[in-house]
Design an enzyme around this catalytic site. Structure first.
Site, PDB file in Angstrom:
ATOM      1  N   ARG A 137     -38.970  45.398 111.969  1.00 53.40           N
ATOM      2  CA  ARG A 137     -38.733  44.449 110.892  1.00 53.40           C
ATOM      3  C   ARG A 137     -37.246  44.421 110.566  1.00 53.40           C
ATOM      4  NH1 ARG A 137     -42.865  42.538 112.035  1.00 53.40           N
ATOM      5  NH2 ARG A 137     -44.804  42.498 110.852  1.00 53.40           N
ATOM      6  N   HIS A 191     -37.976  36.459 116.660  1.00 46.37           N
ATOM      7  CA  HIS A 191     -39.228  37.155 116.307  1.00 46.37           C
ATOM      8  C   HIS A 191     -40.355  36.736 117.270  1.00 46.37           C
ATOM      9  CE1 HIS A 191     -41.636  39.142 112.823  1.00 46.37           C
ATOM     10  NE2 HIS A 191     -42.217  39.361 113.988  1.00 46.37           N
TER      11      HIS A 191
HETATM   12  N1  LIG Z   1     -41.417  41.811 116.608  1.00 44.52           N
HETATM   13  C1  LIG Z   1     -42.692  41.536 116.773  1.00 44.52           C
HETATM   14  O1  LIG Z   1     -43.048  40.524 117.379  1.00 44.52           O
HETATM   15  C2  LIG Z   1     -43.717  42.509 116.272  1.00 44.52           C
HETATM   16  C3  LIG Z   1     -45.051  42.341 116.698  1.00 44.52           C
HETATM   17  C4  LIG Z   1     -45.996  43.277 116.289  1.00 44.52           C
HETATM   18  C5  LIG Z   1     -45.630  44.347 115.471  1.00 44.52           C
HETATM   19  N2  LIG Z   1     -44.329  44.478 115.072  1.00 44.52           N
HETATM   20  C6  LIG Z   1     -43.939  45.615 114.212  1.00 44.52           C
HETATM   21  O2  LIG Z   1     -44.268  46.834 114.879  1.00 44.52           O
HETATM   22  C7  LIG Z   1     -44.701  47.767 113.883  1.00 44.52           C
HETATM   23  C8  LIG Z   1     -45.442  48.931 114.529  1.00 44.52           C
HETATM   24  O3  LIG Z   1     -46.732  48.525 114.953  1.00 44.52           O
HETATM   25  P1  LIG Z   1     -47.833  49.588 115.466  1.00 44.52           P
HETATM   26  O4  LIG Z   1     -49.083  48.821 115.716  1.00 44.52           O
HETATM   27  O5  LIG Z   1     -47.286  50.426 116.556  1.00 44.52           O
HETATM   28  O6  LIG Z   1     -47.981  50.484 114.152  1.00 44.52           O
HETATM   29  P2  LIG Z   1     -48.718  51.906 114.023  1.00 44.52           P
HETATM   30  O7  LIG Z   1     -49.713  52.081 115.113  1.00 44.52           O
HETATM   31  O8  LIG Z   1     -49.170  52.005 112.621  1.00 44.52           O
HETATM   32  O9  LIG Z   1     -47.541  52.970 114.299  1.00 44.52           O
HETATM   33  C9  LIG Z   1     -46.545  53.217 113.375  1.00 44.52           C
HETATM   34  C10 LIG Z   1     -45.783  54.458 113.789  1.00 44.52           C
HETATM   35  O10 LIG Z   1     -44.698  54.651 112.866  1.00 44.52           O
HETATM   36  C11 LIG Z   1     -44.740  55.986 112.374  1.00 44.52           C
HETATM   37  N3  LIG Z   1     -44.222  56.061 111.001  1.00 44.52           N
HETATM   38  C12 LIG Z   1     -44.661  55.411 109.891  1.00 44.52           C
HETATM   39  N4  LIG Z   1     -43.955  55.794 108.806  1.00 44.52           N
HETATM   40  C13 LIG Z   1     -43.053  56.703 109.241  1.00 44.52           C
HETATM   41  C14 LIG Z   1     -42.062  57.477 108.604  1.00 44.52           C
HETATM   42  N5  LIG Z   1     -41.839  57.395 107.284  1.00 44.52           N
HETATM   43  N6  LIG Z   1     -41.333  58.331 109.359  1.00 44.52           N
HETATM   44  C15 LIG Z   1     -41.560  58.449 110.693  1.00 44.52           C
HETATM   45  N7  LIG Z   1     -42.495  57.755 111.362  1.00 44.52           N
HETATM   46  C16 LIG Z   1     -43.235  56.886 110.642  1.00 44.52           C
HETATM   47  C17 LIG Z   1     -46.199  56.365 112.403  1.00 44.52           C
HETATM   48  O11 LIG Z   1     -46.307  57.780 112.359  1.00 44.52           O
HETATM   49  P3  LIG Z   1     -47.765  58.516 112.446  1.00 44.52           P
HETATM   50  O12 LIG Z   1     -48.231  58.246 113.857  1.00 44.52           O
HETATM   51  O13 LIG Z   1     -47.449  59.938 112.203  1.00 44.52           O
HETATM   52  O14 LIG Z   1     -48.630  57.858 111.415  1.00 44.52           O
HETATM   53  C18 LIG Z   1     -46.628  55.728 113.734  1.00 44.52           C
HETATM   54  O15 LIG Z   1     -46.302  56.571 114.810  1.00 44.52           O
HETATM   55  C19 LIG Z   1     -45.511  46.903 112.935  1.00 44.52           C
HETATM   56  O16 LIG Z   1     -45.633  47.505 111.650  1.00 44.52           O
HETATM   57  C20 LIG Z   1     -44.702  45.617 112.886  1.00 44.52           C
HETATM   58  O17 LIG Z   1     -43.777  45.646 111.823  1.00 44.52           O
HETATM   59  C21 LIG Z   1     -43.371  43.581 115.457  1.00 44.52           C
END
Ligand SMILES: NC(=O)c1ccc[n+]([C@@H]2O[C@H](COP(=O)([O-])OP(=O)(O)OC[C@H]3O[C@@H](n4cnc5c(N)ncnc54)[C@H](OP(=O)(O)O)[C@@H]3O)[C@@H](O)[C@H]2O)c1
Length: 308
Positions: A223, A271
């Protein structure tokens, strides 16, 4: 009983066609033409206006139209209901394609070669092997872990940072604030795939950039609000960072006056790293509606206290 639908893009028609094919009996009300709000019991939305979702008295659950949920939690009046997000193989694969493409681009020094071409300069640059390059992935969740695994297969040394320790084959896991500096100190290509929460906002700041090896590059696909934009420009201008690929921005669309558009060390994409594919996601939505009505646990719920 009806589903409120609000998409943030021009893809509404595509979704409606898929709904007709896959769930012909489902009544879909497209925002803002919602009719009687009391008839709506589920919402599948992207970037709803703050205060909008509290207008639906019989809502049972809120489904994010994307993998992220920060666009929901910015609403101080968000109803206290179960919130789900998209976890889908096609969304993951698209993200992995983008991350691998950009990591290879940085690894193989494409921005430098493109610059040389503009000067008609024929000069080979010293090229490290993949196993001499460390890629650090911030956020080792669904998307970060898949990108990391594919980069391991290409021979990169991959490390990951998350809130809790992870077990992903051949990816060294660092966790929490205490291990952040050790992680950053090795990350020659830093990929951000964190969710946007109170804890992660502004995390890509001057301090973080200073901890990276000199000349590191950044790929931010999470983000825009993870980045302190003036700190990033300063890190690029001082050559602490060699290049940044940015897919997400604090303000989208990126305003024409943004310095990122014309910065020689920045690659901008609109994006588009990944997106939610109605072909595969509508069945998840229908299943979650069935589960909610049956009182069963929903798929892919988020932890409202953690914000992701
Ligand atoms: N650009 C685009 O087109 C696009 C598309 C889709 C998604 N995204 C972005 O990608 C993000 C990630 O998606 P995802 O499905 O992989 O999410 P996810 O499965 O929820 O994974 C999030 C990861 O971040 C870690 N995390 C969260 N808070 C943290 C903190 N304070 N310190 C350290 N690590 C932390 C989590 O740790 P734990 O494993 O320990 O919980 C987890 O490993 C989404 O939230 C979205 O914003 C972007």
């Amino acid at each position: 009983m009806a589903l409120l639908f609000k998409s943030g893009s021009t893809r509404t028609q595509w979704w409606l066609e898929e709904f007709k094919t896959q769930a012909p009996d489902l009544e879909v009300r497209v925002w803002p033409e919602v009719g009687n709000t009391a008839e709506i019991d589920f919402a599948l939305v992207w970037l709803p206006e703050p205060g909008e979702l509290k207008r639906y008295p019989n809502l049972k659950a809120i489904f994010s139209l994307g993998a992220g949920v920060d666009h929901l939690f910015r609403d101080p009046d968000l109803p206290k209901l179960p919130v789900t997000r998209v976890v889908d193989v096609n969304l993951t694969r698209r993200m992995t394609e983008y991350v691998v493409l950009q990591v290879l681009r940085h690894h193989r020094q494409s921005p430098a070669y493109e610059e040389q071409q503009r000067r008609s300069q024929w000069q080979e640059l010293k090229q490290p092997a993949a196993d001499q390059r460390t890629v650090g992935i911030m956020g080792l969740g669904v998307l970060g872990a898949d990108s990391g695994e594919k980069l391991v297969n290409l021979g990169f040394n991959v490390i990951g940072w998350s809130r809790t320790k992870k077990q992903v084959a051949k990816i060294k896991s660092y966790a929490g604030t205490a291990e952040l500096d050790a992680f950053l100190g090795q990350s020659e290509i830093l990929v951000c795939l964190l969710p946007l929460t109170r804890d992660t906002e502004d995390i890509l700041n001057a301090r973080t950039f200073a901890k990276l090896p000199r000349g590191a590059s950044l790929v931010n696909v999470a983000r825009g609000a993870h980045v302190v934009e003036s700190d990033l420009i300063a890190a690029l201008d001082s050559e602490q960072l060699s290049h940044a690929t940015l897919d997400v921005f604090r303000k989208e669309p990126l305003p024409p006056e943004s310095p990122f558009w014309l910065h020689p060390k920045v690659t901008v994409t609109p994006h588009c790293a990944s997106y939610t594919d109605p072909r595969t996601v509508i069945s998840q939505v229908v299943e979650n509606m069935r589960r909610a009505r049956a009182g069963e646990p929903l798929l892919h719920t988020v932890d409202i206290t953690l914000g992701y």
